[in-house]
Each structure stands twice: as structure tokens, then as C-alpha cells.
Design an enzyme around this catalytic site. Structure first.
Site, PDB file in Angstrom:
ATOM      1  N   SER A  45       0.710  -1.402   0.186  1.00 21.72           N
ATOM      2  CA  SER A  45       0.032   0.096  -0.058  1.00 21.72           C
ATOM      3  C   SER A  45       0.926   1.423  -0.233  1.00 21.72           C
ATOM      4  O   SER A  45       2.028   1.184   0.558  1.00 21.72           O
ATOM      5  CB  SER A  45      -0.819  -0.074   1.193  1.00 21.72           C
ATOM      6  OG  SER A  45      -1.518   1.180   1.568  1.00 21.72           O
ATOM      7  N   LYS A  81       2.521  -3.676   6.298  1.00 21.61           N
ATOM      8  CA  LYS A  81       2.771  -3.958   4.833  1.00 21.61           C
ATOM      9  C   LYS A  81       4.215  -3.488   4.517  1.00 21.61           C
ATOM     10  O   LYS A  81       4.747  -4.409   3.819  1.00 21.61           O
ATOM     11  CB  LYS A  81       2.064  -2.621   4.215  1.00 21.61           C
ATOM     12  CG  LYS A  81       0.509  -2.914   4.214  1.00 21.61           C
ATOM     13  CD  LYS A  81       0.083  -4.269   3.351  1.00 21.61           C
ATOM     14  CE  LYS A  81      -1.491  -4.351   3.470  1.00 21.61           C
ATOM     15  NZ  LYS A  81      -1.732  -5.759   2.572  1.00 21.61           N
ATOM     16  N   TYR A 140      -1.201  -0.843  10.789  1.00 20.75           N
ATOM     17  CA  TYR A 140      -1.469  -1.443   9.319  1.00 20.75           C
ATOM     18  C   TYR A 140      -0.483  -1.167   8.442  1.00 20.75           C
ATOM     19  O   TYR A 140      -0.034  -2.027   7.707  1.00 20.75           O
ATOM     20  CB  TYR A 140      -2.824  -0.848   9.028  1.00 20.75           C
ATOM     21  CG  TYR A 140      -3.070  -1.030   7.694  1.00 20.75           C
ATOM     22  CD1 TYR A 140      -3.564  -2.321   6.954  1.00 20.75           C
ATOM     23  CD2 TYR A 140      -3.149   0.014   6.611  1.00 20.75           C
ATOM     24  CE1 TYR A 140      -3.753  -2.628   5.715  1.00 20.75           C
ATOM     25  CE2 TYR A 140      -3.275  -0.039   5.214  1.00 20.75           C
ATOM     26  CZ  TYR A 140      -3.571  -1.581   4.574  1.00 20.75           C
ATOM     27  OH  TYR A 140      -3.820  -1.466   3.338  1.00 20.75           O
TER      28      TYR A 140
HETATM   29  C1  UD1 Z   1      -7.060   4.847   3.710  1.00 23.22           C
HETATM   30  C2  UD1 Z   1      -6.094   4.619   4.809  1.00 23.22           C
HETATM   31  C3  UD1 Z   1      -4.820   3.756   3.996  1.00 23.22           C
HETATM   32  C4  UD1 Z   1      -5.466   2.625   3.360  1.00 23.22           C
HETATM   33  C5  UD1 Z   1      -6.498   3.065   2.309  1.00 23.22           C
HETATM   34  C6  UD1 Z   1      -7.251   1.942   1.470  1.00 23.22           C
HETATM   35  C7  UD1 Z   1      -6.198   6.172   6.522  1.00 23.22           C
HETATM   36  C8  UD1 Z   1      -5.540   7.352   7.104  1.00 23.22           C
HETATM   37  N1  UD1 Z   1      -5.503   5.489   5.319  1.00 23.22           N
HETATM   38  O1  UD1 Z   1      -6.312   5.724   2.667  1.00 23.22           O
HETATM   39  O2  UD1 Z   1      -3.860   3.341   4.913  1.00 23.22           O
HETATM   40  O3  UD1 Z   1      -4.466   2.062   2.412  1.00 23.22           O
HETATM   41  O4  UD1 Z   1      -7.428   3.967   2.784  1.00 23.22           O
HETATM   42  O5  UD1 Z   1      -7.926   2.253   0.229  1.00 23.22           O
HETATM   43  O6  UD1 Z   1      -7.151   5.562   6.983  1.00 23.22           O
HETATM   44  N2  UD1 Z   1     -12.508  11.510   3.350  1.00 23.22           N
HETATM   45  C9  UD1 Z   1     -13.545  12.200   3.634  1.00 23.22           C
HETATM   46  N3  UD1 Z   1     -14.791  11.741   4.084  1.00 23.22           N
HETATM   47  C10 UD1 Z   1     -14.913  10.389   4.394  1.00 23.22           C
HETATM   48  C11 UD1 Z   1     -13.859   9.494   4.079  1.00 23.22           C
HETATM   49  C12 UD1 Z   1     -12.562  10.184   3.552  1.00 23.22           C
HETATM   50  O7  UD1 Z   1     -13.672  13.504   3.408  1.00 23.22           O
HETATM   51  O8  UD1 Z   1     -15.916   9.915   4.947  1.00 23.22           O
HETATM   52  C13 UD1 Z   1     -11.359  12.050   2.685  1.00 23.22           C
HETATM   53  C14 UD1 Z   1     -10.119  11.714   3.566  1.00 23.22           C
HETATM   54  O9  UD1 Z   1      -9.717  12.394   4.532  1.00 23.22           O
HETATM   55  C15 UD1 Z   1      -8.982  11.711   2.391  1.00 23.22           C
HETATM   56  C16 UD1 Z   1      -9.789  11.059   1.174  1.00 23.22           C
HETATM   57  O10 UD1 Z   1     -11.028  11.373   1.174  1.00 23.22           O
HETATM   58  O11 UD1 Z   1      -8.616  12.982   1.914  1.00 23.22           O
HETATM   59  C17 UD1 Z   1      -9.468   9.474   0.909  1.00 23.22           C
HETATM   60  O12 UD1 Z   1      -9.856   9.021   2.171  1.00 23.22           O
HETATM   61  P1  UD1 Z   1      -9.948   7.367   2.372  1.00 23.22           P
HETATM   62  O13 UD1 Z   1     -10.720   6.733   1.299  1.00 23.22           O
HETATM   63  O14 UD1 Z   1     -10.238   6.827   3.623  1.00 23.22           O
HETATM   64  O15 UD1 Z   1      -8.162   6.779   1.747  1.00 23.22           O
HETATM   65  P2  UD1 Z   1      -7.168   7.347   2.341  1.00 23.22           P
HETATM   66  O16 UD1 Z   1      -7.108   8.040   3.595  1.00 23.22           O
HETATM   67  O17 UD1 Z   1      -6.328   7.872   1.535  1.00 23.22           O
END
Ligand code: UD1
Length: 340
Positions: A127, A155, A151
Site C-alpha cells: 500500500s 505492509k 496497518y
Molecule cells: C485509507 C487509509 C490507508 C489505506 C486506504 C485503503 C487512513 C489514514 N488511510 O487511505 O492506509 O491503505 O484507505 O484504500 O485511513 N474522506 C472524507 N470523508 C470520508 C472518508 C474520507 O473526506 O468519509 C477523505 C479523507 O480525508 C481523504 C480522502 O477522503 O482525504 C480519501 O480517504 P480514504 O478513502 O479513507 O483513503 P486514504 O485516507 O487515502
């Protein structure tokens, strides 16, 4: 092209199911196992429908070294794609030992089974979360490593174990660092089916679009990004699957082990994802800005050039394509694989 017998660990998961189809489409023979910790047996029927044939499958746990070894021998496996593992960041902080046991000890068990069975090729599901979040994108494979949760540590530890095992034996390994997988197979028969409340953005957005949840929480709009919301590299799961096919085909060419990003190289903000999903679903998706989620970086997207040079692979699908496919899956399967 030389066709291979490929075993997938975690074959009924979101990514495994899409890889099984991509491998079959490229003429490889696919077998797989899973312990259904976070997936449904219904996936097997759906994959069989898409591929027009069912694959040899066993319900197995990574810890069961001997059973895995005999599964690999029985099915004359040439290479393994290792996807089985736990993947929730929050859970890994609360239950680190369970994460190290499943992800790290489980991978060691698998590698021992492969040694017993004389299987010398592995492609590992790593990842982009292994990168230190406090650095400027695009992130190449030589970017600073620095996971900030258990996590992410599991990895990078497994990558290291594979690199060491490859250096010491005839094993060849490719560690693939995924950015953010989204989308679904265009048939709408398989897709992401998160248990409980989705942690990730895309499944949450799609559940709001289909009416299962009220609104999307945008975790902060004061990041150092063009519109203030977090920027990520969203890669269509079918592109990701094709990247695994390219990696399996490349195993024969590499000397010991390699590490390769799978991303698009394009960053998209939370607001851009919501807007693309609104276009795909042809409706408004209610959303509201809330406070930041701890541990989130402002920006993370790949430098995907190594994958193109070494695997001859490049993402073909856009965020808009992923939203169309993810929406079709969500719309036709609002409760995922649960049909009730
Ligand atoms: C997350 C994990 C990462 C994992 C990946 C799997 C964290 C910190 N990181 O990545 O370790 O490998 O998922 O796909 O959890 N967001 C919102 N609202 C939401 C959900 C997310 O605004 O309800 C935003 C987050 O702040 C971020 C973006 O959307 O900027 C993507 O979030 P997410 O889909 O959770 O992925 P990652 O954080 O990049």
C-alpha cells in the site's frame, strides 16, 4: 504468452475477485482461497458467471501452512498473488497484535507453505500507506518510508520479508504499492462490499448516493490543496487488476524482488470525487465539511512511471469511469452481496 497457474489468497475480497477475472481473461488458470473474514462466498458464483467457469477454491486460513502447501501442490501452482489480510487503519491501532499476527505472521506462514510446495513467485498487495505522509507528491518508490499506523507497518514489514526471502532463495517477489482502489467490474456483479460503516471515501459517497446514508462528511477543507480538501490517487480496481496480471507475467524476468507503485499519477480532491459521483449517479449527493480526520495527509498521488517501464502497465480508466462503474454496482446491489 506463457500461461500460468496462479493462486490468489483473499480471492473473494474486493480486489481479489477483480484480479481473478483479469487473470482468466488473460488466459491464466486461477485458483484461490479465503477464510471469509471480510468477504462473502457469494462472490464465487458471481466470478464464475463472469468467467463462465468456476475456479478451484478452498476455505483456508493463512496460518494453516500445511493445508496451504498441499493446496498449492494439488493445483500445480506457479505463482501466488497474496491479498489476504486485515486492512482497517483504525482497527490496527486498537488491535495491533491481531494485525501483526494476521498480516505479518500470516505472510510468513504463506511463504513457508510456498517453499514447501516449491512455488517460487509471489506478488504482494502492499500500500502507498507505507510512505511518510509528510512529503510532496508525486511519490516514487524511492520516497521516504514512514507509516504512521500498525496497518502501514505490517505492509512494509511484509515487503521486507519478501525482499529478504528472495535474496536468500530462488523466490521472486513483486511488492505492489496500491494507491486508492475504487470502481467495480462493469458487469455490476462484483464490487466493494464494506462491512458496517465504510471508512473510505468512495464507498461512503456511493452509499449516500443510493440513499443508505444521509450525507458525506468532508474531513476538512483547510488542507494545502487547490480546493482545500484532501487529494488522493484513485485507481479503478480493473486497472489495478490488470497491473497484477502484468506483475505475474513479469515475475519470470526479475532477478530477486522489486517494488512498484500502482496508481494513476492523477490526484483528485474529495470535492472532485463527490462531483464525479454526482454526475455518475445523476443526483445531488449531500455533503458537509467537518473537522479533519487524524492522520490524514493533504496530498498523496503516485509517480507511476516505474510500472510502465518495468511492467508495461499504465492505468487506462479515469475517475469518471470508476464512478460510473462503482455507481452501477451500488445501484444494482445496494446491500452488496447480502440479498435480503
Ligand atoms: C485509507 C487509509 C490507508 C489505506 C486506504 C485503503 C487512513 C489514514 N488511510 O487511505 O492506509 O491503505 O484507505 O484504500 O485511513 N474522506 C472524507 N470523508 C470520508 C472518508 C474520507 O473526506 O468519509 C477523505 C479523507 O480525508 C481523504 C480522502 O477522503 O482525504 C480519501 O480517504 P480514504 O478513502 O479513507 O483513503 P486514504 O485516507 O487515502
Amino acid at each position: 504468452m506463457h500461461t500460468l497457474n496462479v493462486a490468489l489468497t483473499g480471492v473473494t475480497g474486493y480486489i481479489g475477485s477483480h484480479i481473478a477475472i483479469a487473470l482468466a481473461e488473460h488466459g491464466h488458470w486461477v485458483v484461490g482461497f479465503d477464510n471469509f473474514a471480510n468477504s462473502s462466498p457469494a462472490v464465487l458464483d458471481r466470478v464464475a458467471t463472469i468467467c463462465d467457469t468456476s475456479m478451484p477454491f478452498a476455505e483456508l486460513d493463512l496460518a494453516d501452512t500445511d493445508a496451504i502447501a498441499s493446496f498449492l501442490v494439488t493445483n500445480k501452482v506457479d505463482a501466488v498473488i497474496h491479498l489476504a489480510g486485515l486492512k482497517s487503519v483504525a482497527e490496527s491501532v486498537a488491535e495491533p497484535l491481531r494485525y501483526y499476527e494476521t498480516n505479518v505472521a500470516g505472510s510468513v506462514s504463506l511463504l513457508k507453505a510456498m517453499e514447501q510446495a516449491n512455488v517460487h513467485g509471489i506478488v504482494f498487495s502492499s500500500s502507498a500507506t507505507v510512505y511518510d505522509p509528510n512529503q510532496t507528491s508525486p511519490l516514487g518508490e524511492d520516497a521516504v518510508i514512514g507509516p504512521i499506523n500498525p496497518y502501514g507497518h505490517t505492509k512494509i514489514m511484509v515487503e521486507q520479508i519478501i525482499n529478504n526471502a528472495a535474496a536468500a532463495s530462488s523466490l521472486k517477489g513483486i511488492n505492489l504499492r496500491y494507491f486508492n482502489p475504487v470502481g467495480a467490474h462493469p458487469s455490476a456483479l462484483i464490487g466493494e462490499d464494506p462491512v458496517g460503516t465504510p471508512n473510505n471515501l468512495m464507498p461512503y459517497v456511493m452509499q449516500v448516493a443510493v440513499g443508505m446514508r444521509d450525507e458525506v462528511s468532508i474531513y476538512g477543507d483547510d488542507y494545502a490543496t487547490p480546493d482545500g480538501t484532501g487529494v488522493r490517487d484513485y485507481i479503478h480496481v480493473c486497472d489495478l487488476a490488470d497491473g497484477h496480471v502484468a506483475a505475474v507475467n513479469a515475475l519470470a524476468k526479475i532477478s530477486t524482488s522489486d517494488t512498484i507503485n500502482l496508481g494513476t499519477g492523477v490526484g483528485s480532491s474529495v470535492r472532485e470525487v463527490i462531483a464525479a459521483a454526482e454526475r455518475a449517479a445523476d443526483r445531488d449527493i449531500p455533503h458537509r465539511v467537518v473537522k479533519r480526520r487524524p492522520g490524514d495527509a493533504d496530498m498523496s498521488y503516485a509517480d507511476p512511471s516505474r510500472a510502465e517501464h518495468r511492467l508495461g502497465w499504465k492505468a487506462q480508466r479515469t475517475l469518471a469511469d470508476a464512478c460510473v462503474d462503482h455507481w452501477r454496482w451500488q445501484d444494482q446491489n445496494p446491500h452488496g452481496y447480502t440479498t435480503s
